[in-house]
Design a protein around this motif. Structure first.
Motif, PDB file in Angstrom:
ATOM      1  N   TYR A  92     -19.259  28.640 -24.481  1.00 56.96           N
ATOM      2  CA  TYR A  92     -17.925  28.544 -23.828  1.00 56.96           C
ATOM      3  C   TYR A  92     -16.952  28.628 -24.873  1.00 56.96           C
ATOM      4  O   TYR A  92     -15.808  27.952 -24.923  1.00 56.96           O
ATOM      5  CB  TYR A  92     -17.773  27.482 -22.900  1.00 56.96           C
ATOM      6  CG  TYR A  92     -18.665  27.718 -21.758  1.00 56.96           C
ATOM      7  CD1 TYR A  92     -18.380  28.615 -20.613  1.00 56.96           C
ATOM      8  CD2 TYR A  92     -19.830  26.926 -21.361  1.00 56.96           C
ATOM      9  CE1 TYR A  92     -19.192  28.697 -19.383  1.00 56.96           C
ATOM     10  CE2 TYR A  92     -20.634  27.288 -20.378  1.00 56.96           C
ATOM     11  CZ  TYR A  92     -20.370  28.112 -19.551  1.00 56.96           C
ATOM     12  OH  TYR A  92     -21.171  28.350 -18.426  1.00 56.96           O
ATOM     13  N   ASN A  93     -17.192  29.287 -26.094  1.00 53.99           N
ATOM     14  CA  ASN A  93     -16.421  29.312 -26.993  1.00 53.99           C
ATOM     15  C   ASN A  93     -15.898  28.023 -27.797  1.00 53.99           C
ATOM     16  O   ASN A  93     -14.630  27.639 -28.211  1.00 53.99           O
ATOM     17  CB  ASN A  93     -15.027  30.368 -26.887  1.00 53.99           C
ATOM     18  CG  ASN A  93     -15.384  31.659 -26.510  1.00 53.99           C
ATOM     19  OD1 ASN A  93     -16.219  32.165 -27.062  1.00 53.99           O
ATOM     20  ND2 ASN A  93     -14.567  32.064 -25.555  1.00 53.99           N
ATOM     21  N   VAL A  94     -16.682  26.965 -27.708  1.00 50.27           N
ATOM     22  CA  VAL A  94     -16.479  25.746 -28.351  1.00 50.27           C
ATOM     23  C   VAL A  94     -16.896  26.019 -29.960  1.00 50.27           C
ATOM     24  O   VAL A  94     -18.008  26.218 -30.237  1.00 50.27           O
ATOM     25  CB  VAL A  94     -17.408  24.696 -27.590  1.00 50.27           C
ATOM     26  CG1 VAL A  94     -17.191  23.289 -28.321  1.00 50.27           C
ATOM     27  CG2 VAL A  94     -17.155  24.419 -26.207  1.00 50.27           C
ATOM     28  N   PRO A  95     -16.001  25.641 -30.676  1.00 46.64           N
ATOM     29  CA  PRO A  95     -16.184  25.735 -32.064  1.00 46.64           C
ATOM     30  C   PRO A  95     -17.571  24.854 -32.688  1.00 46.64           C
ATOM     31  O   PRO A  95     -17.730  23.876 -32.058  1.00 46.64           O
ATOM     32  CB  PRO A  95     -14.987  25.492 -32.881  1.00 46.64           C
ATOM     33  CG  PRO A  95     -14.332  24.832 -31.710  1.00 46.64           C
ATOM     34  CD  PRO A  95     -14.556  24.968 -30.469  1.00 46.64           C
ATOM     35  N   ASP A  96     -18.286  25.400 -33.671  1.00 51.15           N
ATOM     36  CA  ASP A  96     -19.331  24.675 -34.089  1.00 51.15           C
ATOM     37  C   ASP A  96     -18.793  23.387 -34.964  1.00 51.15           C
ATOM     38  O   ASP A  96     -19.630  22.452 -35.130  1.00 51.15           O
ATOM     39  CB  ASP A  96     -20.332  25.527 -34.898  1.00 51.15           C
ATOM     40  CG  ASP A  96     -21.089  26.505 -34.141  1.00 51.15           C
ATOM     41  OD1 ASP A  96     -21.259  26.226 -32.716  1.00 51.15           O
ATOM     42  OD2 ASP A  96     -21.313  27.592 -34.459  1.00 51.15           O
ATOM     43  N   ASP A  97     -17.696  23.370 -35.439  1.00 48.99           N
ATOM     44  CA  ASP A  97     -17.319  22.421 -36.578  1.00 48.99           C
ATOM     45  C   ASP A  97     -16.458  21.456 -35.926  1.00 48.99           C
ATOM     46  O   ASP A  97     -15.405  20.898 -36.358  1.00 48.99           O
ATOM     47  CB  ASP A  97     -16.513  23.012 -37.626  1.00 48.99           C
ATOM     48  CG  ASP A  97     -15.351  24.016 -37.208  1.00 48.99           C
ATOM     49  OD1 ASP A  97     -15.223  24.478 -35.846  1.00 48.99           O
ATOM     50  OD2 ASP A  97     -14.514  24.369 -37.870  1.00 48.99           O
ATOM     51  N   ILE A  98     -16.781  20.841 -34.511  1.00 53.75           N
ATOM     52  CA  ILE A  98     -16.038  19.916 -33.970  1.00 53.75           C
ATOM     53  C   ILE A  98     -16.349  18.662 -34.589  1.00 53.75           C
ATOM     54  O   ILE A  98     -17.285  18.258 -34.948  1.00 53.75           O
ATOM     55  CB  ILE A  98     -16.571  19.768 -32.525  1.00 53.75           C
ATOM     56  CG1 ILE A  98     -15.913  20.967 -31.656  1.00 53.75           C
ATOM     57  CG2 ILE A  98     -15.590  18.582 -31.724  1.00 53.75           C
ATOM     58  CD1 ILE A  98     -16.555  21.433 -30.515  1.00 53.75           C
ATOM     59  N   ASP A  99     -15.087  18.012 -34.794  1.00 55.67           N
ATOM     60  CA  ASP A  99     -15.313  16.667 -35.498  1.00 55.67           C
ATOM     61  C   ASP A  99     -15.273  15.487 -34.339  1.00 55.67           C
ATOM     62  O   ASP A  99     -14.276  15.275 -33.533  1.00 55.67           O
ATOM     63  CB  ASP A  99     -13.982  16.382 -36.517  1.00 55.67           C
ATOM     64  CG  ASP A  99     -14.247  14.796 -37.098  1.00 55.67           C
ATOM     65  OD1 ASP A  99     -15.311  14.135 -37.105  1.00 55.67           O
ATOM     66  OD2 ASP A  99     -13.079  14.481 -37.639  1.00 55.67           O
TER      67      ASP A  99
END
Length: 118
Positions: free
Chosen positions: A48-55
């Motif tokens: 769902y277009n969630v970025p992979d680099d979430i902090d």
């Protein structure tokens, strides 16, 4: 040699009972189930277009800020206050029960017949 002949006879008897159409039907059903399973897997694995680099720490900070904006305070054990059990509930129940008892006593005193109590 007799064991081999006996095994061959048993195998021939079993093969006579097997119908190729039944095997084909079973294979078709299995393939249908595999296709459904693959569709389910595809549906569950959608991005769902969630970025992979979430902090995660940054997200938790944002959640904390949202909770503070909404006025949710946490108790000492870190559980949000609105999720804490209501400690006054037991006292309120006791008060309600004693009020009902008092009303029953008053009604029994004011009724001319004890059987008139509703």
């Amino acid at each position: 040699m007799s064991a081999l002949k006996s095994a061959n006879k048993e195998l021939e008897g079993m093969i006579k009972n097997v119908k190729i159409q039944d095997i084909d039907n079973s294979q078709d059903e299995t393939m249908d189930l595999m296709n459904v399973s693959n569709e389910i897997q595809e549906s569950l694995s959608r991005s769902y277009n969630v970025p992979d680099d979430i902090d995660e720490d940054e997200l938790m900070g944002e959640l904390g800020a949202l909770e503070a904006d909404m006025g949710f305070e946490t108790e000492g054990d870190g559980v949000t206050a609105y999720l804490q059990p209501d400690n006054d509930l037991e006292a309120e129940l006791k008060l309600a029960i004693s009020t009902v008892r008092a009303n029953i006593i008053i009604e029994s005193i004011t009724c001319s017949h004890p059987n008139d109590i509703i």
